[in-house]
Design a protein around this motif. Structure first.
Motif, PDB file in Angstrom:
ATOM      1  N   ASN A  61       0.812  -1.210   0.000  1.00 42.96           N
ATOM      2  CA  ASN A  61       0.000   0.000   0.000  1.00 42.96           C
ATOM      3  C   ASN A  61       0.847   1.263   0.000  1.00 42.96           C
ATOM      4  OD1 ASN A  61      -2.363  -1.445   0.017  1.00 42.96           O
ATOM      5  ND2 ASN A  61      -2.473  -1.503   2.257  1.00 42.96           N
ATOM      6  N   SER A  62       2.039   1.184   0.494  1.00 46.85           N
ATOM      7  CA  SER A  62       2.893   2.361   0.610  1.00 46.85           C
ATOM      8  C   SER A  62       3.533   2.700  -0.727  1.00 46.85           C
ATOM      9  CB  SER A  62       3.992   2.108   1.642  1.00 46.85           C
ATOM     10  OG  SER A  62       4.861   3.208   1.690  1.00 46.85           O
ATOM     11  N   SER A  63       3.552   4.002  -1.033  1.00 46.23           N
ATOM     12  CA  SER A  63       4.168   4.449  -2.280  1.00 46.23           C
ATOM     13  C   SER A  63       5.681   4.568  -2.159  1.00 46.23           C
ATOM     14  CB  SER A  63       3.578   5.796  -2.701  1.00 46.23           C
ATOM     15  OG  SER A  63       3.851   6.771  -1.713  1.00 46.23           O
TER      16      SER A  63
ATOM     17  N   HIS B  28       1.072   5.957   3.828  1.00 43.86           N
ATOM     18  CA  HIS B  28       0.022   5.692   2.852  1.00 43.86           C
ATOM     19  C   HIS B  28      -0.330   6.912   2.022  1.00 43.86           C
ATOM     20  CE1 HIS B  28      -0.521   1.694   4.356  1.00 43.86           C
ATOM     21  NE2 HIS B  28      -0.651   2.160   5.585  1.00 43.86           N
ATOM     22  N   GLY B  29       0.629   7.753   1.760  1.00 43.42           N
ATOM     23  CA  GLY B  29       0.381   8.912   0.917  1.00 43.42           C
ATOM     24  C   GLY B  29       1.126   8.770  -0.399  1.00 43.42           C
ATOM     25  N   GLU B  30       1.074   9.817  -1.175  1.00 39.49           N
ATOM     26  CA  GLU B  30       1.842   9.851  -2.417  1.00 39.49           C
ATOM     27  C   GLU B  30       3.291  10.183  -2.084  1.00 39.49           C
ATOM     28  OE1 GLU B  30       0.718   9.079  -5.457  1.00 39.49           O
ATOM     29  OE2 GLU B  30      -1.160   8.561  -4.459  1.00 39.49           O
ATOM     30  N   ARG B  31       4.187   9.770  -2.916  1.00 41.21           N
ATOM     31  CA  ARG B  31       5.603  10.016  -2.692  1.00 41.21           C
ATOM     32  C   ARG B  31       5.900  11.504  -2.529  1.00 41.21           C
ATOM     33  NH1 ARG B  31       9.095   6.960  -6.832  1.00 41.21           N
ATOM     34  NH2 ARG B  31       7.697   8.142  -8.147  1.00 41.21           N
ATOM     35  N   GLU B  32       5.161  12.353  -3.261  1.00 37.22           N
ATOM     36  CA  GLU B  32       5.389  13.800  -3.213  1.00 37.22           C
ATOM     37  C   GLU B  32       4.976  14.408  -1.874  1.00 37.22           C
ATOM     38  OE1 GLU B  32       3.625  12.254  -5.710  1.00 37.22           O
ATOM     39  OE2 GLU B  32       5.333  12.179  -7.074  1.00 37.22           O
ATOM     40  N   THR B  33       4.117  13.735  -1.121  1.00 36.79           N
ATOM     41  CA  THR B  33       3.672  14.266   0.166  1.00 36.79           C
ATOM     42  C   THR B  33       4.458  13.689   1.340  1.00 36.79           C
ATOM     43  OG1 THR B  33       1.955  12.586   0.407  1.00 36.79           O
ATOM     44  CG2 THR B  33       1.331  14.636  -0.715  1.00 36.79           C
ATOM     45  N   ALA B  34       5.454  12.913   1.058  1.00 39.42           N
ATOM     46  CA  ALA B  34       6.242  12.282   2.122  1.00 39.42           C
ATOM     47  C   ALA B  34       6.967  13.310   2.977  1.00 39.42           C
ATOM     48  CB  ALA B  34       7.238  11.286   1.524  1.00 39.42           C
TER      49      ALA B  34
END
Length: 189
Positions: A8-10, A62-68
């Protein structure tokens, strides 16, 4: 249970995490350094610990890579708080990239301005310091800061405006010597 299910993780794979690391290591370092007012070595240690904890918990993201970055800043903030509880905060110098065309006099003036500014920022209450760091050192937008801190955009804007006004006033009154040129970060929020 499907053993072929995608994570689930990006950022679960090493390659994905490496990309997140490469994009965010400098902003996380700047954030940690500015919050602690610490030495470069201490900031590097806390930054490394941030990414080590993120690596261990990457499957929980569990977010998008850009929001990490927001997730990483949250980890870093908790580490800074823990470190602050363990050690007394000391005022130290932030490393800078010097303009190769600057005169020695201009370099000395810039260094003094930076020392004064960071001393003033270090004296701010924690929440105000964090807002200033996120906005002016990391370049975050007000809505991103509000989301990260869990408060309204209006509260961040008002707090930012008031804090910058206080910093400007303190900078003007800092010494009896002729006024130094106001650093760019204090011009307008």
């Amino acid at each position: 249970m499907n053993i072929f299910r995608q994570p689930n993780s990006s950022i679960a794979s090493p390659a994905q995490f490496r990309t997140v690391y490469e994009l965010n290591r400098l902003p996380v370092f700047r954030y940690v350094y500015a919050l602690t007012g610490g030495s470069q070595d201490d900031a590097e240690d806390l930054t490394a610990e941030t990414f080590l904890r993120a690596w261990k918990a990457r499957h929980q993201f569990h977010g998008e890579r850009e929001t990490a970055i927001a997730w990483l800043i949250g980890i870093a903030k908790r580490l800074v708080i823990d470190d602050h509880r363990r050690t007394a905060r000391a005022t130290r110098n932030l490393p800078t990239d010097l303009d190769t065309e600057s005169t020695p006099e201009q370099i000395a003036i810039n260094d003094e301005q930076e020392r004064i500014l960071f001393r003033l920022v270090a004296d701010l209450p924690d929440e105000q310091r964090e807002i200033i760091v996120l906005r002016h050192l990391l370049g975050w937008r007000v809505n991103d800061i509000a989301r990260q801190m869990g408060v309204s955009e209006n509260k961040i804007s008002v707090n930012l405006h008031r804090t910058l006004s206080k910093l400007r006033e303190k900078l003007r009154n800092f010494s009896n010597t002729p006024r130094l040129k106001q650093p760019d970060g204090l011009k307008n929020g």
